[in-house]
Write a protein that holds these residues in place. Structure first.
Motif, PDB file in Angstrom:
ATOM      1  N   LYS A  10       0.834  -1.206   0.000  1.00  0.00           N
ATOM      2  CA  LYS A  10       0.000   0.000   0.000  1.00  0.00           C
ATOM      3  C   LYS A  10       0.865   1.250   0.000  1.00  0.00           C
ATOM      4  CE  LYS A  10      -4.111   1.719  -0.118  1.00  0.00           C
ATOM      5  NZ  LYS A  10      -4.988   1.446  -1.276  1.00  0.00           N
ATOM      6  N   VAL A  11       1.920   1.247   0.790  1.00  0.00           N
ATOM      7  CA  VAL A  11       2.841   2.392   0.819  1.00  0.00           C
ATOM      8  C   VAL A  11       3.405   2.661  -0.574  1.00  0.00           C
ATOM      9  CG1 VAL A  11       5.096   3.169   1.652  1.00  0.00           C
ATOM     10  CG2 VAL A  11       3.453   2.167   3.255  1.00  0.00           C
ATOM     11  N   SER A  12       3.743   1.602  -1.305  1.00  0.00           N
ATOM     12  CA  SER A  12       4.372   1.756  -2.623  1.00  0.00           C
ATOM     13  C   SER A  12       3.469   2.495  -3.607  1.00  0.00           C
ATOM     14  CB  SER A  12       4.748   0.386  -3.204  1.00  0.00           C
ATOM     15  OG  SER A  12       3.599  -0.339  -3.630  1.00  0.00           O
ATOM     16  N   GLU A  13       2.159   2.459  -3.376  1.00  0.00           N
ATOM     17  CA  GLU A  13       1.217   3.129  -4.280  1.00  0.00           C
ATOM     18  C   GLU A  13       1.358   4.653  -4.239  1.00  0.00           C
ATOM     19  OE1 GLU A  13      -2.751   1.879  -3.446  1.00  0.00           O
ATOM     20  OE2 GLU A  13      -2.275  -0.262  -3.595  1.00  0.00           O
ATOM     21  N   PHE A  14       1.983   5.180  -3.186  1.00  0.00           N
ATOM     22  CA  PHE A  14       2.068   6.630  -3.022  1.00  0.00           C
ATOM     23  C   PHE A  14       3.454   7.188  -3.346  1.00  0.00           C
ATOM     24  CE2 PHE A  14      -1.192   5.103  -0.020  1.00  0.00           C
ATOM     25  CZ  PHE A  14      -2.290   5.778  -0.539  1.00  0.00           C
ATOM     26  N   ILE A  15       4.364   6.335  -3.785  1.00  0.00           N
ATOM     27  CA  ILE A  15       5.717   6.775  -4.149  1.00  0.00           C
ATOM     28  C   ILE A  15       5.682   7.459  -5.509  1.00  0.00           C
ATOM     29  CG2 ILE A  15       8.017   5.962  -4.804  1.00  0.00           C
ATOM     30  CD1 ILE A  15       7.671   3.718  -2.717  1.00  0.00           C
ATOM     31  N   ILE A  16       6.335   8.616  -5.601  1.00  0.00           N
ATOM     32  CA  ILE A  16       6.434   9.317  -6.887  1.00  0.00           C
ATOM     33  C   ILE A  16       7.899   9.650  -7.165  1.00  0.00           C
ATOM     34  CG2 ILE A  16       4.125  10.309  -6.757  1.00  0.00           C
ATOM     35  CD1 ILE A  16       5.488  12.983  -5.948  1.00  0.00           C
ATOM     36  N   GLY A  17       8.188   9.947  -8.434  1.00  0.00           N
ATOM     37  CA  GLY A  17       9.524  10.380  -8.820  1.00  0.00           C
ATOM     38  C   GLY A  17      10.450   9.233  -9.164  1.00  0.00           C
ATOM     39  N   GLU A  18      11.707   9.571  -9.355  1.00  0.00           N
ATOM     40  CA  GLU A  18      12.698   8.589  -9.777  1.00  0.00           C
ATOM     41  C   GLU A  18      13.520   8.025  -8.639  1.00  0.00           C
ATOM     42  OE1 GLU A  18      15.136  10.119 -12.863  1.00  0.00           O
ATOM     43  OE2 GLU A  18      13.517  10.174 -14.344  1.00  0.00           O
ATOM     44  N   LYS A  19      13.550   8.750  -7.507  1.00  0.00           N
ATOM     45  CA  LYS A  19      14.459   8.344  -6.432  1.00  0.00           C
ATOM     46  C   LYS A  19      13.789   8.491  -5.082  1.00  0.00           C
ATOM     47  CE  LYS A  19      19.223   9.213  -4.863  1.00  0.00           C
ATOM     48  NZ  LYS A  19      20.418  10.056  -5.108  1.00  0.00           N
ATOM     49  N   ILE A  40      10.315   3.463  -9.408  1.00  0.00           N
ATOM     50  CA  ILE A  40      11.456   4.359  -9.254  1.00  0.00           C
ATOM     51  C   ILE A  40      12.649   3.806 -10.022  1.00  0.00           C
ATOM     52  CG2 ILE A  40      10.741   5.251  -7.002  1.00  0.00           C
ATOM     53  CD1 ILE A  40      12.782   3.227  -5.758  1.00  0.00           C
ATOM     54  N   GLN A  41      13.693   4.635 -10.112  1.00  0.00           N
ATOM     55  CA  GLN A  41      14.915   4.207 -10.776  1.00  0.00           C
ATOM     56  C   GLN A  41      16.012   3.840  -9.774  1.00  0.00           C
ATOM     57  OE1 GLN A  41      15.199   3.723 -14.145  1.00  0.00           O
ATOM     58  NE2 GLN A  41      12.989   4.100 -14.020  1.00  0.00           N
ATOM     59  N   THR A  42      16.135   4.667  -8.733  1.00  0.00           N
ATOM     60  CA  THR A  42      17.178   4.431  -7.741  1.00  0.00           C
ATOM     61  C   THR A  42      16.634   4.706  -6.342  1.00  0.00           C
ATOM     62  OG1 THR A  42      17.999   6.704  -7.910  1.00  0.00           O
ATOM     63  CG2 THR A  42      19.042   5.043  -9.328  1.00  0.00           C
ATOM     64  N   ALA A  43      17.385   4.281  -5.332  1.00  0.00           N
ATOM     65  CA  ALA A  43      16.920   4.459  -3.955  1.00  0.00           C
ATOM     66  C   ALA A  43      18.093   4.540  -2.991  1.00  0.00           C
ATOM     67  CB  ALA A  43      16.002   3.309  -3.549  1.00  0.00           C
ATOM     68  N   ILE A  44      17.807   5.153  -1.856  1.00  0.00           N
ATOM     69  CA  ILE A  44      18.699   5.131  -0.703  1.00  0.00           C
ATOM     70  C   ILE A  44      17.952   4.406   0.410  1.00  0.00           C
ATOM     71  CG2 ILE A  44      19.910   6.506   1.027  1.00  0.00           C
ATOM     72  CD1 ILE A  44      19.929   8.776  -1.134  1.00  0.00           C
ATOM     73  N   ALA A  45      18.584   3.406   0.985  1.00  0.00           N
ATOM     74  CA  ALA A  45      17.977   2.655   2.087  1.00  0.00           C
ATOM     75  C   ALA A  45      18.794   2.931   3.344  1.00  0.00           C
ATOM     76  CB  ALA A  45      17.948   1.165   1.777  1.00  0.00           C
ATOM     77  N   ASP A  85      18.925  14.731  -3.436  1.00  0.00           N
ATOM     78  CA  ASP A  85      17.742  15.238  -4.138  1.00  0.00           C
ATOM     79  C   ASP A  85      16.698  14.145  -4.395  1.00  0.00           C
ATOM     80  OD1 ASP A  85      16.334  17.378  -5.216  1.00  0.00           O
ATOM     81  OD2 ASP A  85      17.053  16.981  -7.254  1.00  0.00           O
ATOM     82  N   VAL A  86      16.224  13.533  -3.333  1.00  0.00           N
ATOM     83  CA  VAL A  86      15.238  12.466  -3.479  1.00  0.00           C
ATOM     84  C   VAL A  86      13.845  13.053  -3.738  1.00  0.00           C
ATOM     85  CG1 VAL A  86      16.529  10.848  -2.055  1.00  0.00           C
ATOM     86  CG2 VAL A  86      14.832  12.330  -0.985  1.00  0.00           C
ATOM     87  N   ASP A  87      13.015  12.290  -4.431  1.00  0.00           N
ATOM     88  CA  ASP A  87      11.661  12.733  -4.767  1.00  0.00           C
ATOM     89  C   ASP A  87      10.643  12.347  -3.695  1.00  0.00           C
ATOM     90  OD1 ASP A  87      12.253  13.741  -7.514  1.00  0.00           O
ATOM     91  OD2 ASP A  87      12.809  11.643  -7.813  1.00  0.00           O
TER      92      ASP A  87
END
Length: 227
Positions: A10-19, A40-45, A85-87
């Motif tokens: 459910k959380v993933s449904e609200f993610i926008i942008g590339e990072k 998304i394209q990339t992520a920081i965990a 510069d995360v989205d």
């Protein structure tokens, strides 16, 4: 494809942008899933504890995503740099007070006002108060039930809002509609408050007893549309 639970789905449904930056990422399941799905394209965990940090690195390597997910060890939003510069920032699986503390301590690390997707296990009111004070506007909220627990998800973007006391406590998008999960969540809260009251002596614990009674009355008014 990595399997994720209903809550993170459910959380993933609200993610926008590339990072995204996923704070408290545990095994990095959310960013792995979001990349696999093309969200998304990339992520920081980010993880503050060495054990989950190592688990996240292992998961990312297992799914061949070490070049796209940067796993960092550090405290909350402080893992972010000026150039990141995360989205979207996701903070999930914690209590509302802890999420609020993470936002307070690291707010200067997100000067570009990314979308915030905040999934609290309990006590979301401090999150809403923080967002209003820091120039964020809640754009939607939802509830999700997994196993026996009901979780709140708050989605916010840069903007102004002026919430009422009921909005802060029950959610500006949740209490006007009141679905089945809302009713179930707050009925459980009523039951829990009643259990606490049974342990109190109203003559000895006067203030505490009155506080709980007030909380009960507010919840009952909301559930019964008497406000």
């Amino acid at each position: 494809m990595i399997p994720i639970n209903r809550r993170l789905l459910k959380v993933s449904e609200f993610i926008i942008g590339e990072k995204i930056a996923d704070i408290g990422s545990d095994h990095a399941y959310l960013p792995i899933y979001a990349i696999q799905q093309g969200i998304i394209q990339t992520a920081i965990a980010g993880e503050v504890i060495k054990g989950p940090f190592n688990a996240a690195k292992k998961s990312v390597a297992t799914y061949g995503l070490t070049s796209r997910i940067d796993v960092r060890l550090g405290d909350g939003l402080t893992i972010l740099n000026d150039t990141d510069d995360v989205d979207t920032v996701t903070i999930c699986g914690m209590g509302g007070p802890l999420i609020t503390r993470i936002l307070e301590n690291g707010f200067h690390h997100i000067p570009n006002f990314p979308r915030l997707v905040l999934q609290s296990n309990i006590q979301s009111e401090p999150i809403r108060r923080f967002l209003q004070n820091k120039g964020y506007q809640i754009i939607t909220e939802t509830l999700v039930k997994e196993r026996a627990h009901i979780y709140e998800i708050i989605v916010a973007e840069k903007g102004q809002m002026n919430l009422s006391s009921l909005d802060f406590k029950f959610g500006p998008f949740l209490h006007p509609i009141k679905g089945d999960l809302f009713e179930e969540k707050w009925q459980r809260e009523l039951d829990a408050l009643e259990d606490i009251k049974k342990q109190l002596d109203p003559n000895k614990h006067v203030q505490r007893y009155q506080d709980i009674t007030h909380q009960e009355n507010v919840i009952k008014e909301v559930l019964n549309d008497e406000y």
